[in-house]
Design a protein around this motif. Structure first.
Motif, short mmCIF file in Angstrom:
data_model
loop_
_atom_site.label_atom_id
_atom_site.label_comp_id
_atom_site.label_asym_id
_atom_site.label_seq_id
_atom_site.Cartn_x
_atom_site.Cartn_y
_atom_site.Cartn_z
N SER A 50 0.82 -1.22 0.00
CA SER A 50 0.00 0.00 0.00
C SER A 50 0.85 1.26 0.00
O SER A 50 0.34 2.36 -0.22
CB SER A 50 -0.92 0.02 1.22
N ASP A 51 2.14 1.10 0.28
CA ASP A 51 3.08 2.22 0.26
C ASP A 51 2.63 3.37 1.15
O ASP A 51 2.50 4.51 0.73
CB ASP A 51 3.27 2.72 -1.18
N ILE A 52 2.36 3.06 2.43
CA ILE A 52 1.97 4.09 3.38
C ILE A 52 3.04 4.23 4.46
O ILE A 52 3.79 3.31 4.74
CB ILE A 52 0.61 3.77 4.05
N ASN A 53 3.11 5.41 5.03
CA ASN A 53 4.05 5.68 6.11
C ASN A 53 3.32 6.46 7.18
O ASN A 53 3.38 7.70 7.23
CB ASN A 53 5.25 6.47 5.58
N ILE A 54 2.56 5.76 8.01
CA ILE A 54 1.70 6.39 9.00
C ILE A 54 1.83 5.66 10.33
O ILE A 54 2.45 4.60 10.42
CB ILE A 54 0.22 6.37 8.55
N ASN A 55 1.22 6.22 11.36
CA ASN A 55 1.15 5.57 12.65
C ASN A 55 -0.05 4.62 12.68
O ASN A 55 -1.16 5.01 12.31
CB ASN A 55 1.00 6.60 13.76
N MET A 56 0.19 3.39 13.14
CA MET A 56 -0.89 2.41 13.19
C MET A 56 -0.84 1.63 14.49
O MET A 56 0.22 1.42 15.08
CB MET A 56 -0.79 1.43 12.02
N LYS A 67 -7.19 -15.94 21.40
CA LYS A 67 -5.96 -16.07 20.62
C LYS A 67 -5.73 -14.81 19.79
O LYS A 67 -6.66 -14.30 19.15
CB LYS A 67 -6.07 -17.28 19.68
N THR A 68 -4.51 -14.31 19.82
CA THR A 68 -4.17 -13.14 19.00
C THR A 68 -3.90 -13.60 17.58
O THR A 68 -2.93 -14.32 17.31
CB THR A 68 -2.93 -12.42 19.56
N LEU A 69 -4.77 -13.19 16.67
CA LEU A 69 -4.60 -13.54 15.26
C LEU A 69 -3.59 -12.63 14.58
O LEU A 69 -2.79 -13.08 13.76
CB LEU A 69 -5.94 -13.44 14.53
N TYR A 70 -3.64 -11.36 14.94
CA TYR A 70 -2.69 -10.39 14.38
C TYR A 70 -2.63 -9.20 15.32
O TYR A 70 -3.65 -8.73 15.83
CB TYR A 70 -3.12 -9.93 12.99
N SER A 71 -1.42 -8.72 15.54
CA SER A 71 -1.23 -7.56 16.41
C SER A 71 -0.03 -6.78 15.91
O SER A 71 1.06 -7.34 15.71
CB SER A 71 -1.00 -8.00 17.85
N TYR A 72 -0.24 -5.49 15.68
CA TYR A 72 0.85 -4.61 15.28
C TYR A 72 0.79 -3.33 16.10
O TYR A 72 -0.20 -2.60 16.05
CB TYR A 72 0.78 -4.29 13.78
N ASN A 73 1.84 -3.08 16.87
CA ASN A 73 1.90 -1.88 17.71
C ASN A 73 0.60 -1.67 18.48
O ASN A 73 0.05 -0.55 18.52
CB ASN A 73 2.21 -0.64 16.86
N SER A 74 0.11 -2.72 19.10
CA SER A 74 -1.20 -2.66 19.74
C SER A 74 -1.23 -1.77 20.98
O SER A 74 -2.30 -1.44 21.48
CB SER A 74 -1.68 -4.06 20.10
N LYS A 75 -0.06 -1.38 21.48
CA LYS A 75 -0.01 -0.50 22.64
C LYS A 75 0.35 0.94 22.29
O LYS A 75 0.54 1.77 23.17
CB LYS A 75 0.99 -1.04 23.67
N LYS A 76 0.40 1.23 20.99
CA LYS A 76 0.73 2.59 20.56
C LYS A 76 -0.50 3.48 20.68
O LYS A 76 -1.55 3.19 20.11
CB LYS A 76 1.23 2.59 19.12
N LEU A 77 -0.38 4.59 21.40
CA LEU A 77 -1.51 5.50 21.61
C LEU A 77 -1.74 6.38 20.39
O LEU A 77 -0.81 7.04 19.90
CB LEU A 77 -1.26 6.37 22.84
N ARG A 368 -8.91 16.11 19.90
CA ARG A 368 -7.63 15.50 19.57
C ARG A 368 -6.77 15.30 20.82
O ARG A 368 -5.62 14.87 20.72
CB ARG A 368 -6.89 16.34 18.53
N TYR A 369 -7.34 15.62 21.97
CA TYR A 369 -6.65 15.32 23.22
C TYR A 369 -6.81 13.85 23.62
O TYR A 369 -6.06 13.35 24.44
CB TYR A 369 -7.19 16.18 24.36
N SER A 370 -7.82 13.18 23.06
CA SER A 370 -8.06 11.78 23.41
C SER A 370 -7.01 10.89 22.74
O SER A 370 -6.65 11.08 21.58
CB SER A 370 -9.45 11.35 22.97
N LEU A 371 -6.53 9.90 23.50
CA LEU A 371 -5.55 8.94 22.98
C LEU A 371 -5.87 7.56 23.52
O LEU A 371 -6.12 7.38 24.71
CB LEU A 371 -4.13 9.32 23.38
N THR A 372 -5.86 6.57 22.64
CA THR A 372 -6.05 5.19 23.06
C THR A 372 -5.29 4.30 22.09
O THR A 372 -4.65 4.78 21.15
CB THR A 372 -7.55 4.83 23.09
N ASN A 373 -5.35 2.99 22.31
CA ASN A 373 -4.69 2.07 21.40
C ASN A 373 -5.60 0.88 21.11
O ASN A 373 -6.65 0.71 21.73
CB ASN A 373 -3.33 1.61 21.94
#
Length: 474
Positions: A50-56, A67-77, A368-373
């Motif tokens: 997809s050629d993206i460069n973003i926070n996920m 069971k975790t099927l897929y997890s990527y940066n799951s603790k990133k706010l 935009r003050y709200s943050l979660t992951n």
């Protein structure tokens, strides 16, 4: 681009190449990747191509065996946008209950009336008119119509809302006396060529002023799109209409918010009373300390009905009134802060979330003050699925391909009710969280949060859809 983290990491402009003889060390919290190897490869390939460069922040967990099927940066706010409504709804069901009703009340003392707000997010002009009809059978003259908005505080905009959000429907001011989503429905149709467009508005009230500088045209050469804006900088209710309408255009509707919901609702109630023959001399918020008797009450539909609009239509007004109403359980007037504190207490006590790094600034996700992951959102969805609120909550979520309402109406058309999820969008933010009912893995809770891009959401929504379908059809 995602490869196995032992070899290549590229996120936020940081490229780390791992080889046998040298390494680029990366903080452990910067990236994490987990899940079933086959799904990791497939989903990583989707993101790579997809050629993206973003926070996920992404996570998929089965609900039968966790069971975790897929997890990527799951603790990133990241900014949740309207995915924040998942927290709000779960807390509202917990504290208020699905059968909670909002009451709008009319009280009388001699020839004086009080219109008392109860925080109804769905109060309509027709419902307010029914109260006016009842009053007209009792009085033909009102000295002062008092407006009681004391159940909730007087802050109209949530913490972190941008001061220049403007006059769009989705950023309507919040008030305990709210009507018609605190917005005006402008109905536009062509006039004669070279003349202004014909514009009617609902409610038809003197509360607003409209300066119609539009023009009806018969071609699209140098065409200027029609626009309606309220003078929000001056905090008044003067609307300016500019741009053009084609003479062959069908009727269109534009929704714009108003300033001061209490006075808006009170003015329209006054106008409705006068329509039914009741003369009203004055409007006031300074209610004298006298005894009043209730003469009319409108009870809203149950909270669950408002919750469906909250999720399908993503009504921000509803979310914020839920939060402030939760706040009234501890203090009057109800406030954002007390309501949010209660939501975080619920998440800590019941969902067992560590809320020390969870930031909830409002109920809707406008802030935009709200943050979660994704890990936190999936934990909430896991709790809901095991709770007594499971079926109620699931019934509020948009389903794939639902053509009758917003939400997912143009997504997952083939999959239908296999996907039940809430979208969330702000500028540079596109999120999707909810449930998948997989033929292979059973029920799955998932969250995909994407932040930090420019331009259209379309590319990122397509990536989300591909990832979800990869899980479904694995």
């Amino acid at each position: 681009m995602i490869k196995d983290p032992k070899y290549l990491i590229m996120r936020n402009g940081l490229l780390c190449l791992f080889v046998v003889c040298c390494s680029c060390t990366t903080p452990k919290e910067l990236i994490s990747l987990d899940g079933l190897p086959k799904l990791k490869n497939k989903i990583n390939n989707i993101i790579d191509h997809s050629d993206i460069n973003i926070n996920m922040s992404i996570k998929f967990v089965t609900l039968n065996d966790f069971k975790t099927l897929y997890s990527y940066n799951s603790k990133k706010l990241l900014i949740p946008a309207s995915n924040n409504k998942l927290y709000t709804l779960a807390a509202a069901l917990y504290y208020l209950g699905s059968d909670y009703s909002f009451s709008t009340t009319v009280l009388k003392n001699k020839n004086n009336l009080i219109l008392r707000g109860g925080g109804d997010p769905d109060l309509s002009i027709e419902q307010l008119d029914s109260l006016a009809k009842i009053v007209s059978k009792i009085l033909n003259k009102v000295d002062t119509l008092y407006l009681d908005d004391n159940l909730l505080d007087s802050l109209h905009y949530g913490p972190g809302w941008m001061w220049d959000e403007g006059s769009s429907w989705w950023v309507a001011p919040i008030g305990v006396l709210s009507l018609n989503d605190n917005s005006i429905d402008f109905h536009i149709k062509p006039g004669d060529v070279n003349k202004p467009a014909i514009i009617n508005h609902i409610p038809a009230t003197q509360y607003i002023k409209v300066n119609n500088k539009s023009k009806t045209v018969n071609d699209t050469l140098n065409y200027k799109k029609l626009n309606i804006e309220r003078n929000w900088i001056s905090q008044n209710n003067h609307f300016l209409v500019t741009g053009e309408v084609l003479d062959t255009a069908s009727i269109d509707t534009i929704y714009r918010n108003i300033n001061n919901p209490t006075l808006f609702t009170g003015t329209i109630f006054k106008e409705l009373l006068e329509k039914h023959g009741v003369l009203v001399k004055y409007l006031s918020k300074n209610i004298p300390p006298e005894n009043y008797e209730i003469i009319a009450v409108h009870n809203s539909n149950m909270l669950i009905e408002s919750a469906k609009d909250l999720m399908f239509e993503s009504k921000n007004l509803t979310a914020e009134l839920f939060v402030k109403t939760i706040g009234t359980l501890d203090t009057i007037p109800g406030t954002w802060q007390v309501g949010i504190d209660s939501i975080k207490s619920f998440l800590t006590r019941e969902v067992k979330l560590d809320t020390s790094n969870l930031r909830i600034a409002d109920g809707s996700g406008i802030s935009r003050y709200s943050l979660t992951n994704s890990n936190q959102i999936v934990s909430l969805l896991q709790w809901v699925y095991k709770s007594k609120y499971k079926n109620i909550f699931l019934n509020t979520l948009p389903t794939g391909g639902n053509i009758l309402k917003k939400g997912l109406k143009d997504r997952f058309i083939k999959e239908g009710e296999i996907v039940k999820a809430k979208t969330g969008h702000l500028s540079g933010v596109s999120n999707l969280s909810g449930y998948i009912f997989s033929p292979k893995y059973g029920p799955i809770a998932f969250s995909i949060l994407m932040n930090g891009y420019k331009g259209s959401h379309k590319k990122y929504r397509n990536i989300q859809d591909q990832i979800v379908k990869t899980i479904i059809y694995d």
